[in-house]
Design a protein around this motif. Structure first.
Motif, PDB file in Angstrom:
ATOM      1  N   ASP A  79      -4.548  -0.477 -15.185  1.00 48.87           N
ATOM      2  CA  ASP A  79      -3.227  -0.111 -15.656  1.00 48.87           C
ATOM      3  C   ASP A  79      -2.368  -1.028 -16.339  1.00 48.87           C
ATOM      4  N   GLY A  80      -2.847  -2.432 -16.185  1.00 47.60           N
ATOM      5  CA  GLY A  80      -1.949  -3.346 -17.124  1.00 47.60           C
ATOM      6  C   GLY A  80      -2.567  -4.634 -16.629  1.00 47.60           C
ATOM      7  N   LEU A  81      -2.211  -5.998 -17.448  1.00 41.90           N
ATOM      8  CA  LEU A  81      -2.554  -7.213 -17.082  1.00 41.90           C
ATOM      9  C   LEU A  81      -1.272  -7.577 -16.749  1.00 41.90           C
ATOM     10  N   ASN A 114      -2.779  -4.611 -12.521  1.00 38.80           N
ATOM     11  CA  ASN A 114      -2.394  -3.349 -11.998  1.00 38.80           C
ATOM     12  C   ASN A 114      -3.519  -2.151 -12.200  1.00 38.80           C
ATOM     13  N   TYR A 115      -3.667  -1.517 -11.096  1.00 36.35           N
ATOM     14  CA  TYR A 115      -4.698  -0.558 -11.315  1.00 36.35           C
ATOM     15  C   TYR A 115      -4.394   0.361 -10.205  1.00 36.35           C
ATOM     16  N   ARG A 116      -5.320   1.370 -10.499  1.00 35.59           N
ATOM     17  CA  ARG A 116      -5.315   2.427  -9.214  1.00 35.59           C
ATOM     18  C   ARG A 116      -6.736   2.863  -8.935  1.00 35.59           C
ATOM     19  N   SER A 117      -7.243   2.610  -7.777  1.00 31.61           N
ATOM     20  CA  SER A 117      -8.606   3.063  -7.303  1.00 31.61           C
ATOM     21  C   SER A 117      -8.929   3.897  -6.269  1.00 31.61           C
ATOM     22  N   VAL A 118     -10.098   4.476  -6.191  1.00 32.36           N
ATOM     23  CA  VAL A 118     -10.332   5.503  -5.168  1.00 32.36           C
ATOM     24  C   VAL A 118     -11.883   4.873  -4.562  1.00 32.36           C
ATOM     25  N   VAL A 119     -12.003   5.040  -3.398  1.00 31.15           N
ATOM     26  CA  VAL A 119     -13.463   4.490  -2.657  1.00 31.15           C
ATOM     27  C   VAL A 119     -13.568   5.860  -1.925  1.00 31.15           C
ATOM     28  N   ALA A 166     -12.113   8.474   2.624  1.00 30.82           N
ATOM     29  CA  ALA A 166     -11.640   8.293   1.296  1.00 30.82           C
ATOM     30  C   ALA A 166     -10.479   7.329   1.393  1.00 30.82           C
ATOM     31  N   ALA A 167     -10.281   6.538   0.430  1.00 28.48           N
ATOM     32  CA  ALA A 167      -9.010   5.680   0.352  1.00 28.48           C
ATOM     33  C   ALA A 167      -8.607   5.330  -1.012  1.00 28.48           C
ATOM     34  N   ALA A 168      -7.446   5.174  -1.387  1.00 27.60           N
ATOM     35  CA  ALA A 168      -6.839   4.506  -2.650  1.00 27.60           C
ATOM     36  C   ALA A 168      -6.338   3.238  -2.393  1.00 27.60           C
ATOM     37  N   LYS A 169      -6.280   2.427  -3.304  1.00 29.07           N
ATOM     38  CA  LYS A 169      -5.654   1.051  -3.282  1.00 29.07           C
ATOM     39  C   LYS A 169      -5.097   0.965  -4.810  1.00 29.07           C
ATOM     40  N   MET A 170      -3.884   0.476  -4.882  1.00 26.80           N
ATOM     41  CA  MET A 170      -3.045   0.213  -6.117  1.00 26.80           C
ATOM     42  C   MET A 170      -2.423  -0.858  -6.309  1.00 26.80           C
TER      43      MET A 170
END
Lengths: 218, 218
Positions: free
Chosen positions: A87-89, A101-106, A160-164
């Protein structure tokens, strides 16, 4: 899917404040994606491959040719799936505090095949709806032979989990006077000028999915 | 890195015409990325995680805190790394022939730590140069303590392959008369309006990396 307690594997240990375990957050990150990365292991080692994906309810779906080695092996071994949106530097005054900046899911689990042809047809229609809402009304749907030639797999969104990360740099107070621009360069996905096939330029353009509208940049 | 013969693991079997094994292609795909997905296995199973990455010469680099479990385990096990750029949604006249355009790279191997602090400093400078060329001249470089608190790992680009798709849909001749728009919706990454930290709005904006310029859409 409710907010399940994190498993030992999905608990975010590094920067735990970035971890999220509720279905709404996890679903939104998946729904903004067109592809995921899948990790799995076989006799040749551990692999990481990209594949198109979509969500329906509490499952992540993928598909492939019936003869696909990947589709075969995924039914026989545990997998880990990851989806990440950059999402961003994040530009800081000190090298160390630069970030992204990021949104991730595992997601961890085992893919299972959809056996019934009717269910495969429903799943593939959901995939097309994800890529271009309403498009199925205008195109030729899969023939029975085409459906038979592919496999559809799905993975429950249970483990499952998200990390942002979001927001600006977290420079130390003593670095704040360094005379350099600091802040965030937002990054997003954008659709470019559609490239029509010969003879198609006068037909209405396909609808763009919410995943693209939501990615609109400031 | 020369064009190495593909290994049994990197040989593209499905749609082999999409496989590329030359360094120029592989490097270009890596250089357009800010992050990769890493697959590895440990006692808890197989994992897939995103991490920031950059290339220098014939190595892919990552970094993390010295205390990071990921950084620890990657030095003790084989890994597979994947980078994927989604370049377009391919809209066909028939459901089955919808596709996506992409560029991807898969790398197999084992990460090794950069031991010398001076080499770590050089590697971290290359990372910042990748994110924003020239920025290191304006910011505070890492202190010895900051450098000591992180680990830098690198993976040789020896067992690597690229897989790509480009171009329009490949509908069957009998479907070409279906009256629907067919073609490609190009997708690309774009930088949005920079969000300055308080007091930074009058400083020159950071340079954007080639990875973002090259992603400019038609």
């Amino acid at each position: 899917m409710n907010a399940l307690p994190p498993s030992p594997r999905t608990t975010v240990r590094r920067k735990p404040e970035r971890g999220h375990y509720d279905a709404e957050t996890i679903h939104a990150i998946i729904d903004a994606a067109f592809l995921c990365h899948i990790a799995f292991s076989d006799a040749q080692g551990t692999h990481c491959l990209p594949i198109a994906c979509w969500r329906d309810g509490d499952f992540l779906y993928i598909h492939g040719a019936k003869s696909s080695r990947l589709i075969e092996v995924l039914q026989a071994s545990e997998a880990a799936v990851c989806i990440t949106h950059l999402d961003g530097l994040v530009m800081a005054r000190a090298a160390k505090y630069h970030s992204m900046n990021y949104r991730s899911v595992v997601i961890y689990g085992r893919f299972a095949a959809i056996d019934q042809e009717a269910d495969k047809a429903v799943a593939m229609a959901a995939f097309l709806e994800h890529v271009s809402p309403g498009r199925m009304q205008h195109i030729r749907p899969p023939s029975p032979a085409e459906l038979a030639s592919l496999r559809v797999l799905r993975l429950p969104l249970q483990e499952a989990a998200a990390k942002m990360r979001s927001g600006g740099p977290q420079d130390r107070p003593e670095d704040l006077t360094i005379p350099v621009w600091a802040g965030v360069i937002p990054l997003g996905r954008q659709a470019g000028v559609p490239l029509a096939e010969t003879g198609c330029a006068d037909f209405p353009l396909p609808a763009l999915p919410p995943a693209l509208h939501e990615a609109a940049l400031p």
